[in-house]
Motif scaffolding. Sequence first.
Motif, PDB file in Angstrom:
ATOM      1  N   SER A  80       1.980 177.028  16.928  1.00  0.00           N
ATOM      2  CA  SER A  80       1.160 177.528  16.056  1.00  0.00           C
ATOM      3  C   SER A  80      -0.160 177.086  16.412  1.00  0.00           C
ATOM      4  O   SER A  80      -0.434 176.060  17.336  1.00  0.00           O
ATOM      5  CB  SER A  80       0.985 177.234  14.689  1.00  0.00           C
ATOM      6  N   SER A 110      -1.391 186.815  13.549  1.00  0.00           N
ATOM      7  CA  SER A 110      -0.485 187.445  14.301  1.00  0.00           C
ATOM      8  C   SER A 110      -0.221 189.157  14.107  1.00  0.00           C
ATOM      9  O   SER A 110       0.232 189.923  14.880  1.00  0.00           O
ATOM     10  CB  SER A 110       0.922 186.954  14.184  1.00  0.00           C
ATOM     11  N   MET A 114      -0.031 190.044   8.035  1.00  0.00           N
ATOM     12  CA  MET A 114      -0.361 188.561   7.497  1.00  0.00           C
ATOM     13  C   MET A 114      -1.415 188.181   7.370  1.00  0.00           C
ATOM     14  O   MET A 114      -2.037 187.436   6.494  1.00  0.00           O
ATOM     15  CB  MET A 114       0.373 187.758   8.710  1.00  0.00           C
ATOM     16  N   ARG A 267      -1.366 180.227   4.528  1.00  0.00           N
ATOM     17  CA  ARG A 267      -0.095 179.779   4.934  1.00  0.00           C
ATOM     18  C   ARG A 267       0.451 180.820   6.233  1.00  0.00           C
ATOM     19  O   ARG A 267       0.956 180.155   7.053  1.00  0.00           O
ATOM     20  CB  ARG A 267       0.851 179.950   4.020  1.00  0.00           C
ATOM     21  N   PRO A 268       0.270 181.975   6.117  1.00  0.00           N
ATOM     22  CA  PRO A 268       0.387 182.918   7.308  1.00  0.00           C
ATOM     23  C   PRO A 268      -0.179 182.522   8.589  1.00  0.00           C
ATOM     24  O   PRO A 268       0.361 183.018   9.661  1.00  0.00           O
ATOM     25  CB  PRO A 268       0.187 184.334   6.839  1.00  0.00           C
ATOM     26  N   TYR A 269      -1.232 181.878   8.578  1.00  0.00           N
ATOM     27  CA  TYR A 269      -1.942 181.331   9.600  1.00  0.00           C
ATOM     28  C   TYR A 269      -1.460 180.201  10.255  1.00  0.00           C
ATOM     29  O   TYR A 269      -0.954 179.778  11.332  1.00  0.00           O
ATOM     30  CB  TYR A 269      -3.502 181.289   9.657  1.00  0.00           C
ATOM     31  N   TYR A 271       1.583 178.359   9.571  1.00  0.00           N
ATOM     32  CA  TYR A 271       3.036 178.468   9.688  1.00  0.00           C
ATOM     33  C   TYR A 271       3.598 179.450  10.629  1.00  0.00           C
ATOM     34  O   TYR A 271       4.643 179.900  10.506  1.00  0.00           O
ATOM     35  CB  TYR A 271       3.841 178.205   8.437  1.00  0.00           C
ATOM     36  N   THR A 272       2.697 179.821  11.418  1.00  0.00           N
ATOM     37  CA  THR A 272       3.249 181.167  12.615  1.00  0.00           C
ATOM     38  C   THR A 272       2.766 180.621  14.025  1.00  0.00           C
ATOM     39  O   THR A 272       1.703 180.174  14.250  1.00  0.00           O
ATOM     40  CB  THR A 272       2.698 182.532  12.164  1.00  0.00           C
ATOM     41  N   THR A 273       3.887 180.801  15.008  1.00  0.00           N
ATOM     42  CA  THR A 273       3.250 180.798  16.230  1.00  0.00           C
ATOM     43  C   THR A 273       2.150 181.735  16.580  1.00  0.00           C
ATOM     44  O   THR A 273       2.204 182.684  16.074  1.00  0.00           O
ATOM     45  CB  THR A 273       4.772 181.190  17.081  1.00  0.00           C
ATOM     46  N   GLN A 275      -0.201 184.063  18.689  1.00  0.00           N
ATOM     47  CA  GLN A 275       0.157 185.157  19.716  1.00  0.00           C
ATOM     48  C   GLN A 275       0.197 184.853  20.991  1.00  0.00           C
ATOM     49  O   GLN A 275      -0.567 184.214  21.493  1.00  0.00           O
ATOM     50  CB  GLN A 275      -0.748 186.580  19.470  1.00  0.00           C
TER      51      GLN A 275
END
Length: 396
Positions: A80, A110, A114, A267-269, A271-273, A275
């Motif tokens: 992330s 992403s 999101m 949270r979508p920022y 806890y996400t890998t 791009q």
Amino acid sequence: MMPPQNPPTSPDVLKRRLEARLARQREDGLWRERLTMTPNPRAPLRDFASNDYLGLARDPRVAEAQAEGARCEGAGAGASHLVNGHRPAHHALEERLAELTGRPRALLFSTGYMANLGVLQTLCDQDTRVFQDRLNHASLIDGARLSGAPSRRFHHRDVGDLDRLMSRAPKDQAKLVVSDGVFSMDGDTADVEGLAATCQRHGAWLMIDDAHGVGVLGERGAGLVGRQYSTSQVPVLVGTLGKAFGSFGAFVAGDDLLIDALTQFARPYIYTTAQPPGVARATQRALDISEQEPERRERLQAHITRFRQAADTLGLPLMDSPTPIQPLLLSDNQRVMRWSRGLREAGFLVGAIRHPTVPRGTARLRIVLNAEHRWRDIEALLDTLAELQYREAQVS
């Protein structure tokens, strides 16, 4: 000794429920099919369905920038943004997007879905009142629901209705007004000036999802909002990169307060890998081309004007849209699917849009124009639509 008996089998409730839902989907004429789009040089489908408004998704310069990014930095970011996935390409792209939209900062997400979930989950809770246009994108509706905030939906593009709804809310309650910039299924645009004035009158923030406007509308493709409206008028601006810029991902642009809050709480920022850095490089190259070749937007606008004039002459039931999204209102699901099949047989790919994507009774063909279309192909599409209309009239 009695042999052990098998315990009674419980009914598989989830299986039965899914089977019933799928059966209803077929019966209602709402079954969705996924096409595998492979190049066929002998029988190519002319694409009037994608959101590649500037024709950059297959531009070799954009593809080469992505490939070069992968060669230099790897196929993926690996983590992330807040761990160790934030690369120089991401940082440079955020700065470019902030400059394009006239905002102090921008933050990459992403996907557009999101981004919208992240903003609404960060800004809203049960003590926040959310007001949404009735035709907002599903991600905005879902984001408000997930935030737990009480929501009201105002009539489409009706600032007066919004004002009435906001007047009934407690004056000291936090308020957020949310609207698409360009409405993805109708192609019309929000009254940003009216929304901003209403928000300022009621002490509310305004969030505009300009996914279908960025790259297409405004000076240098800054979008419907862009530099025309300040952060005080539109504090939250969302845009996507997989439409006009032909790559992938999304961003939120705003002031330091907003971007800091999203970085800490969305949270979508978090806890996400991140791009792939190659994608960020591809988007930067697409931004270069968009700025250096304004004729792409000029050509697209000329296509829109000529298409609408010709469709009006043919008596085709186009909805009122000044953007590349040109919906042909056919109302009935079965009618939409007949026309869609007829178009595909003639070599055209056009989206057939039905409930629940659009309200019941408003099924339509979603015709999308782009800068790389040749007029002879648009003319051939119009001829096919006129033929389908003629055949239908003969049968009835």
